[in-house]
Structures are given as C-alpha cells and as structure tokens.
Design a protein around this motif. Structure first.
Motif: not given
Ligand code: ADP
Length: 426
Positions: A332-338
């Motif tokens: 949620q914080t970083l984005g799944r792909d990142r």
C-alpha cells in the motif's frame, strides 16, 4: 553428441519442470534461458547431452512474438542436431482463443514441414488428465477449476478439441481413451487415420502414466510433439528402445561444486516462510526491509557487508518475504510492483556481489526472484542434476563461473529445503 530431443518451453518454471522430468527418465539434459545468441559460449554441438530445453517467456506475449521466438528456438535446436522436437506448454493448456498454443504449433509444423502432431497436456501425477478430449484438474473439469478465473488466460471451456480448433487454421481431432488402452499399434493406426482425414493436430486422451508411456512409444518418428511435462514421461523409453541412449550414463550426474553457500529468498509463500524459519534457526540470517530498500542503496550495501562478514563461517540467508498483512501494508505504501522490484533487484545485487566474493552454491526461492537473480548473474544455461524435492532439481551453470544453483518457485520443497539443497550441491 547431438541432442536427440529439442524442447521449446513457453515459460521458465515449466521448462525446469520438463527438464527435471527428462532427467528422471534418463536423458542428460540442459536448460537454456532464452535462445542462445552467437557469442554466448553455448554452441549446441558441444553440449554433449540427450535433451535441450529452451526456456522462453512466450505464454502470454502477442501471438506474432510467440511465433517468432518459438521458431528461432526451433532453428537453434535443429542446428544443434536434435531429431525430435517438443513444444511444451502448461498442463492446464493456458491460452486464449487467439493463442498462443495453436499458432505456435502451426508455425513449428510448417517450419518442420510436417502435417501431423499431437497435443497432450495430461500430467496425471499433478492431477491433470484428459478424458474424451476434456481436461480435468483433479476431480474438476478445467472450466470449473480456479483456472476459469486466471487473470491472463481464463479457461472456460474444458473441451480441448474445441479450444484448440479456435486457435488453429487446420482441423483438430481426438484420439480417445479406448484407443490409448488398446495399445501402441492402435494409437499409431488412429494417428494414421486422422492424418488421412486431414487432421493436423490430435488431442490425445491420457489419465495415467502407463498410458503416457504407451503414447510415448507411438510418437516414435513424429518430428513434432506438443504437450505438458507429462508427455515427456514416455519419450526416454522410446529412445532407449531405438538404441539412441548411451547405456549407463548417469543422466543426473553434474559436476560437484564446492565453495561458500548462500540462500536468497524473495518468496512470500507459506512453504518458503517455513523454510526461512527452519534455516534461520541454525544459520546466520538477515531480513531485508522493503521500506529501507526504497530509501536508497545503503540497505543493500549493508546486507552485502553483513553477508561478507558471515560467509566464512558457513551458509547464510538473506530474505525478504513476510506475512501477508505486512506485505499488504508495504504494498500500500510503495505500490505492489515497486515493492516487488525493489526486493528482486536487491537480492540480485547481493547475488552478484557475493558470487564475486566467492559464493559457489546458491539457492534462490521465488519464481520472479529466481528470474531476477539468474538475469543479473548473466546465466544462459543450466545442466540439470538430481532432484532435491519434487519439481526442483539441482543444477550447475554452463560457463564461468561454475555455480551450483537451486531455483525454486514459492510453494515447492519441504521445510528443510534450503539446507538439503546446499548439501546436495556440495
Ligand atoms: P513465488 O514463487 O513465491 O511467487 P516470486 O519471487 O515469484 O515468489 O514473487 C514474490 C514477489 O514478492 C517478488 O516480486 C518479491 O520481490 C516480492 N516480495 C518479497 N518480499 C516482499 C515484501 N516483504 N513486501 C513486498 N513484496 C515482497
């Protein structure tokens, strides 16, 4: 010696599964990661194996790319001297009405100038069986199984004759269970009849390994075979009967590699998390925190320093996987792909640094993680050795530096997998 069998697999983990199966059947096998290019140091004629599996990532790419990649792989395998070819796809026949199984099969047939082949994704050991042309996953029809909701290749029709016919320009037929049970000659007769009727590809029923052995014998002389890993069950015996195999050559014998051992885990699967706990109880272990990785390269540098410090005392583990709720919060914080990419790149950098530091035995957990690590290390080919746990063989890299590698996708392997893999490689 030129390989007998040249295989084209439409994804990496499927390729390993097939290679493992061929070695278990007695064929010395290498797996190549992509089609070798000149200068890769992998001239086909020097491989001295009985089977070569070229692993592509062509399952869900556009049809024209899948056809181009598969034909390039075929061309390489032909030049290497292979005399029979296997197009390997998933045992759940993962494809859409556009392809890629049908168009790739037709393109390979055209390149090989052959007018008939089979399609048999049956793999009874893993619950994939075909009866009257219908594919079952365990006791469910394919279209009732979770595959009906697959994000990329939803399978909503279990009748493989219909599924494949929608992907092909030429007719698709069926060889039914009763014929398979009637024996090798009956199967061969059915192939001849279908061929005479103008059928290009026959879906072949199979519900047991015994049937796959029978089908394998009926495939002798067919230039192209298509199917899942299961179709490879019957091929080695056919080659043995034809006197093509070197007797007594230990197919799973690969050079022993000694040297420091490292385990890198980027999988969050339940099986892998248990393997991490088991290994960490007796060995130095370091957890990577995706939030720290996002802050810059210092966290990776620290991890490399830590591994360097401990590697002298025995194998060490660097891992990133976490419990589902914590992974969700990081995503949620970083984005799944990142988040995924940060972890994969960190583990790949650690692998490169530690191989530079002398690591020679490497265990990697996670399918995507394995791809990132192998890519960063520039590995183009693997000799397939003894099975460590079902579906996961030990391997040795082709070329320098010689590394022993065990690449496992998340859910594979028993709780003691990491220690077992390192011991098997030594
Ligand atoms: P599996 O074979 O279990 O599916 P993969 O390596 O294919 O394993 O996929 C796991 C993914 O999860 C990778 O992209 C990896 O980078 C990512 N990942 C690992 N640990 C974490 C974490 N703590 N937070 C978020 N993503 C993570």
């Amino acid at each position: 010696m030129a390989p007998i069998l040249g295989c084209i697999a439409d994804d990496y983990t499927g390729a390993t599964d097939l290679a493992n199966m061929l070695v278990r059947g007695g064929l010395r096998t290498v797996q190549l990661l992509g089609v070798p290019e000149s200068g890769d140091g992998i001239p086909g004629e020097t491989l001295d194996v009985e089977a070569v599996v070229i692993a592509l990532k062509s399952r869900t790419v556009p049809v024209s790319d899948a056809v181009t990649q598969s034909c390039a792989a075929l061309e390489w395998l032909r030049l290497a001297g292979a005399r029979q070819f296997l197009f390997k796809y998933c045992s759940t026949f993962d494809s859409t009405d556009a392809g890629n199984i049908g168009p790739v099969t037709e393109a390979l047939m055209q390149a090989l100038e052959t007018d008939f082949t089979i399609a048999c994704p049956a793999f009874p050991e893993t619950g994939r069986t075909i009866f009257n042309g219908h594919l079952f996953v365990g006791d469910q029809l394919l279209s009732d199984s979770p595959m009906r909701d697959h994000p990329l290749t939803p399978m909503t029709d279990s009748n493989l004759v219909d599924v494949l016919a929608r992907q092909m320009t030429r007719p698709v037929g069926l060889v039914q269970y009763a014929t398979i049970d009637a024996g090798v000659d009956a199967i061969r007769d059915a192939f001849a009849e279908l061929r005479a009727e103008g059928v290009a590809v026959a879906i072949v029923d199979a519900v047991s390994d015994a049937q796959l052995h029978r089908i394998g014998r009926a495939l002798a002389g067919l230039p192209l075979v298509t199917g899942g890993s299961g179709i490879a069950i019957g091929l080695p015996e056919t080659y043995r009967r034809a006197g093509l195999l070197t007797p007594g050559s230990g197919a799973d014998t690969v050079p022993a590699i000694s040297g420091p051992g490292l385990v890198l885990s980027g999988s969050c699967s339940t099986a892998t998390l248990a393997q991490v706990d088991a290994f960490a109880a007796g060995h130095p272990a370091l957890r990577l925190d995706p939030q720290e990785l996002a802050a810059g390269s210092a966290a990776v540098d620290r991890a490399i320093g830590w591994a360097h410090e401990h590697i002298g005392t025995g194998p060490v583990l660097v891992h990133a996987g976490d419990a589902p709720d914590r992974v969700r919060s990081v995503q949620q914080t970083l984005g799944r792909d990142r988040a995924g990419m940060l972890v994969e790149q960190a583990l790949a950098r650690i692998a490169v640094a530690m191989v530079g530091d002398g690591v020679r035995r490497l265990v990697v957990a996670g399918g995507e993680t394995s791809g990132a690590v192998v890519g960063a290390l520039g590995i183009r080919g693997l000799r397939i050795g003894r099975q460590i746990d079902p579906g996961v063989p030990s391997t040795v890299t082709i070329g320098e530096p010689g590394l022993a590698l065990a690449l496992k996708s998340g859910n594979f392997g028993g709780p003691d997998f990491f220690a077992k893999a390192l011991t098997r490689m030594g």
